[in-house]
Design a protein around this motif. Structure first.
Motif, PDB file in Angstrom:
ATOM      1  N   ARG A   1       0.836  -1.210   0.000  1.00  0.00           N
ATOM      2  CA  ARG A   1       0.000   0.000   0.000  1.00  0.00           C
ATOM      3  C   ARG A   1       0.871   1.260   0.000  1.00  0.00           C
ATOM      4  N   LEU A   2       1.960   1.228   0.760  1.00  0.00           N
ATOM      5  CA  LEU A   2       2.870   2.377   0.768  1.00  0.00           C
ATOM      6  C   LEU A   2       3.487   2.575  -0.618  1.00  0.00           C
ATOM      7  N   GLY A   3       3.873   1.473  -1.257  1.00  0.00           N
ATOM      8  CA  GLY A   3       4.417   1.569  -2.609  1.00  0.00           C
ATOM      9  C   GLY A   3       3.400   2.131  -3.587  1.00  0.00           C
ATOM     10  N   GLN A   4       2.165   1.694  -3.462  1.00  0.00           N
ATOM     11  CA  GLN A   4       1.109   2.223  -4.327  1.00  0.00           C
ATOM     12  C   GLN A   4       0.888   3.707  -4.058  1.00  0.00           C
ATOM     13  N   ALA A   5       0.936   4.093  -2.793  1.00  0.00           N
ATOM     14  CA  ALA A   5       0.761   5.512  -2.457  1.00  0.00           C
ATOM     15  C   ALA A   5       1.840   6.350  -3.133  1.00  0.00           C
ATOM     16  N   TYR A   6       3.072   5.831  -3.156  1.00  0.00           N
ATOM     17  CA  TYR A   6       4.144   6.551  -3.855  1.00  0.00           C
ATOM     18  C   TYR A   6       3.846   6.644  -5.356  1.00  0.00           C
ATOM     19  N   LEU A   7       3.432   5.517  -5.952  1.00  0.00           N
ATOM     20  CA  LEU A   7       3.137   5.521  -7.389  1.00  0.00           C
ATOM     21  C   LEU A   7       2.027   6.502  -7.738  1.00  0.00           C
ATOM     22  N   TYR A   8       0.998   6.550  -6.912  1.00  0.00           N
ATOM     23  CA  TYR A   8      -0.157   7.385  -7.211  1.00  0.00           C
ATOM     24  C   TYR A   8       0.071   8.864  -6.929  1.00  0.00           C
ATOM     25  N   THR A   9       0.905   9.177  -5.919  1.00  0.00           N
ATOM     26  CA  THR A   9       1.063  10.571  -5.514  1.00  0.00           C
ATOM     27  C   THR A   9       2.423  11.159  -5.868  1.00  0.00           C
ATOM     28  N   GLY A  10       3.430  10.319  -6.010  1.00  0.00           N
ATOM     29  CA  GLY A  10       4.784  10.799  -6.247  1.00  0.00           C
ATOM     30  C   GLY A  10       5.430  11.386  -5.005  1.00  0.00           C
ATOM     31  N   GLN A  11       4.773  11.253  -3.864  1.00  0.00           N
ATOM     32  CA  GLN A  11       5.315  11.816  -2.628  1.00  0.00           C
ATOM     33  C   GLN A  11       6.391  10.897  -2.055  1.00  0.00           C
ATOM     34  N   GLU A  12       7.581  11.460  -1.890  1.00  0.00           N
ATOM     35  CA  GLU A  12       8.742  10.694  -1.450  1.00  0.00           C
ATOM     36  C   GLU A  12       8.570  10.083  -0.054  1.00  0.00           C
ATOM     37  N   ARG A  13       7.730  10.675   0.767  1.00  0.00           N
ATOM     38  CA  ARG A  13       7.583  10.157   2.129  1.00  0.00           C
ATOM     39  C   ARG A  13       7.120   8.702   2.122  1.00  0.00           C
ATOM     40  N   TYR A  14       6.316   8.316   1.126  1.00  0.00           N
ATOM     41  CA  TYR A  14       5.854   6.928   1.059  1.00  0.00           C
ATOM     42  C   TYR A  14       6.997   5.990   0.681  1.00  0.00           C
ATOM     43  N   ALA A  15       7.813   6.397  -0.264  1.00  0.00           N
ATOM     44  CA  ALA A  15       8.973   5.580  -0.646  1.00  0.00           C
ATOM     45  C   ALA A  15       9.956   5.477   0.506  1.00  0.00           C
ATOM     46  N   ARG A  16      10.189   6.598   1.181  1.00  0.00           N
ATOM     47  CA  ARG A  16      11.107   6.572   2.331  1.00  0.00           C
ATOM     48  C   ARG A  16      10.591   5.639   3.424  1.00  0.00           C
ATOM     49  N   GLU A  17       9.280   5.579   3.585  1.00  0.00           N
ATOM     50  CA  GLU A  17       8.711   4.700   4.615  1.00  0.00           C
ATOM     51  C   GLU A  17       8.895   3.229   4.247  1.00  0.00           C
ATOM     52  N   VAL A  18       8.733   2.890   2.980  1.00  0.00           N
ATOM     53  CA  VAL A  18       9.003   1.512   2.537  1.00  0.00           C
ATOM     54  C   VAL A  18      10.442   1.147   2.874  1.00  0.00           C
ATOM     55  N   VAL A  19      11.371   2.016   2.500  1.00  0.00           N
ATOM     56  CA  VAL A  19      12.790   1.769   2.748  1.00  0.00           C
ATOM     57  C   VAL A  19      13.068   1.660   4.255  1.00  0.00           C
ATOM     58  N   ALA A  20      12.514   2.563   5.032  1.00  0.00           N
ATOM     59  CA  ALA A  20      12.751   2.561   6.480  1.00  0.00           C
ATOM     60  C   ALA A  20      12.223   1.288   7.128  1.00  0.00           C
ATOM     61  N   GLN A  21      11.027   0.864   6.730  1.00  0.00           N
ATOM     62  CA  GLN A  21      10.439  -0.316   7.367  1.00  0.00           C
ATOM     63  C   GLN A  21      11.162  -1.602   6.967  1.00  0.00           C
ATOM     64  N   ILE A  22      11.517  -1.743   5.709  1.00  0.00           N
ATOM     65  CA  ILE A  22      12.245  -2.946   5.298  1.00  0.00           C
ATOM     66  C   ILE A  22      13.627  -2.964   5.941  1.00  0.00           C
ATOM     67  N   THR A  23      14.300  -1.829   5.957  1.00  0.00           N
ATOM     68  CA  THR A  23      15.623  -1.756   6.584  1.00  0.00           C
ATOM     69  C   THR A  23      15.535  -2.123   8.062  1.00  0.00           C
ATOM     70  N   HIS A  24      14.569  -1.562   8.759  1.00  0.00           N
ATOM     71  CA  HIS A  24      14.389  -1.870  10.182  1.00  0.00           C
ATOM     72  C   HIS A  24      14.105  -3.348  10.379  1.00  0.00           C
ATOM     73  N   TRP A  25      13.238  -3.903   9.529  1.00  0.00           N
ATOM     74  CA  TRP A  25      12.902  -5.323   9.670  1.00  0.00           C
ATOM     75  C   TRP A  25      14.143  -6.197   9.502  1.00  0.00           C
ATOM     76  N   VAL A  26      14.933  -5.941   8.477  1.00  0.00           N
ATOM     77  CA  VAL A  26      16.131  -6.745   8.230  1.00  0.00           C
ATOM     78  C   VAL A  26      17.094  -6.646   9.414  1.00  0.00           C
ATOM     79  N   GLU A  27      17.274  -5.449   9.934  1.00  0.00           N
ATOM     80  CA  GLU A  27      18.190  -5.259  11.062  1.00  0.00           C
ATOM     81  C   GLU A  27      17.676  -5.900  12.344  1.00  0.00           C
ATOM     82  N   ALA A  28      16.365  -5.932  12.538  1.00  0.00           N
ATOM     83  CA  ALA A  28      15.779  -6.469  13.767  1.00  0.00           C
ATOM     84  C   ALA A  28      15.518  -7.973  13.704  1.00  0.00           C
TER      85      ALA A  28
END
Length: 197
Positions: free
Chosen positions: A13-40
């Motif tokens: 859903r976050l990825g779709q939000a980025y595609l539909y709006t172009g707002q970087e905050r959604y892409a940054r959130e995808v990156v932040a959550q996956i990065t956090h998950w991998v580290e944790a």
């Protein structure tokens, strides 16, 4: 709760939000959550590596979430390297932990969906051909075993039937897009499954 969150349905859903709006905050959130998950969640350690079905669903959701944000600056080379390394671990885990005991269920179909998806979409991985062969070959056989000729899953659950249909159709679509043959029995079962729905 940890299992459901770690399946990352929300990542798509976050990825779709980025595609539909172009707002970087959604892409940054995808990156932040996956990065956090991998580290944790170090590979094969903890509750989020306890069930192959969850690993498979997470891998597929990560693929589509990250594909959706590839046009963003947030998808840096360092992030993509981390993500690809973890996806490779997901594929390795799935191949050695398939839920193929008796009775076979939608869990095995989920495992095979994850394995086939990784094998088809990441041919650069040395293991990709093995993942694709194991995932596709066994997935098509499981449709013959788990889906009755009338199109209904032998588990007799409408919710699981819809889940299995969605997973199998997603793999069939990937096959068609990548010029990989889908056997006639799988075509017939998928058509019947849609008729049931």
């Amino acid at each position: 709760m940890p299992w459901e969150l770690s399946r990352f349905h929300h990542g798509l859903r976050l990825g779709q939000a980025y595609l539909y709006t172009g707002q970087e905050r959604y892409a940054r959130e995808v990156v932040a959550q996956i990065t956090h998950w991998v580290e944790a969640n170090p590979y094969e350690f903890g509750v989020n590596w306890a069930g192959p079905m969850d690993v498979a669903i997470r891998a597929v959701n990560w693929v589509w979430a990250v594909y959706a944000i590839l046009g963003s600056g947030a998808a840096s080379p360092d992030f993509l390297a981390l993500w690809l390394t973890s996806l490779r671990q997901h594929g390795e885990y799935l191949l050695k932990n398939l839920e193929d005991g008796w009775p076979r269920t939608n869990h095995l179909i989920a495992d095979l969906t994850g394995l086939a998806t990784l094998g088809i979409l990441f041919p650069e991985f040395p293991e990709a051909a093995r993942w694709r062969e194991a995932g596709l070959g066994r997935l098509w056989r499981e449709l013959g075993r788990q889906i009755n000729p009338d199109g209904m899953s032998y588990e007799a659950s409408t919710a699981y039937h819809r889940l299995v249909t969605e997973m199998a159709l997603s793999v069939a679509a990937l096959c068609m897009l990548n010029r990989i043959e889908v056997p006639a029995l799988a075509h017939a079962r998928l058509g019947a499954m849609l008729d049931v729905i």
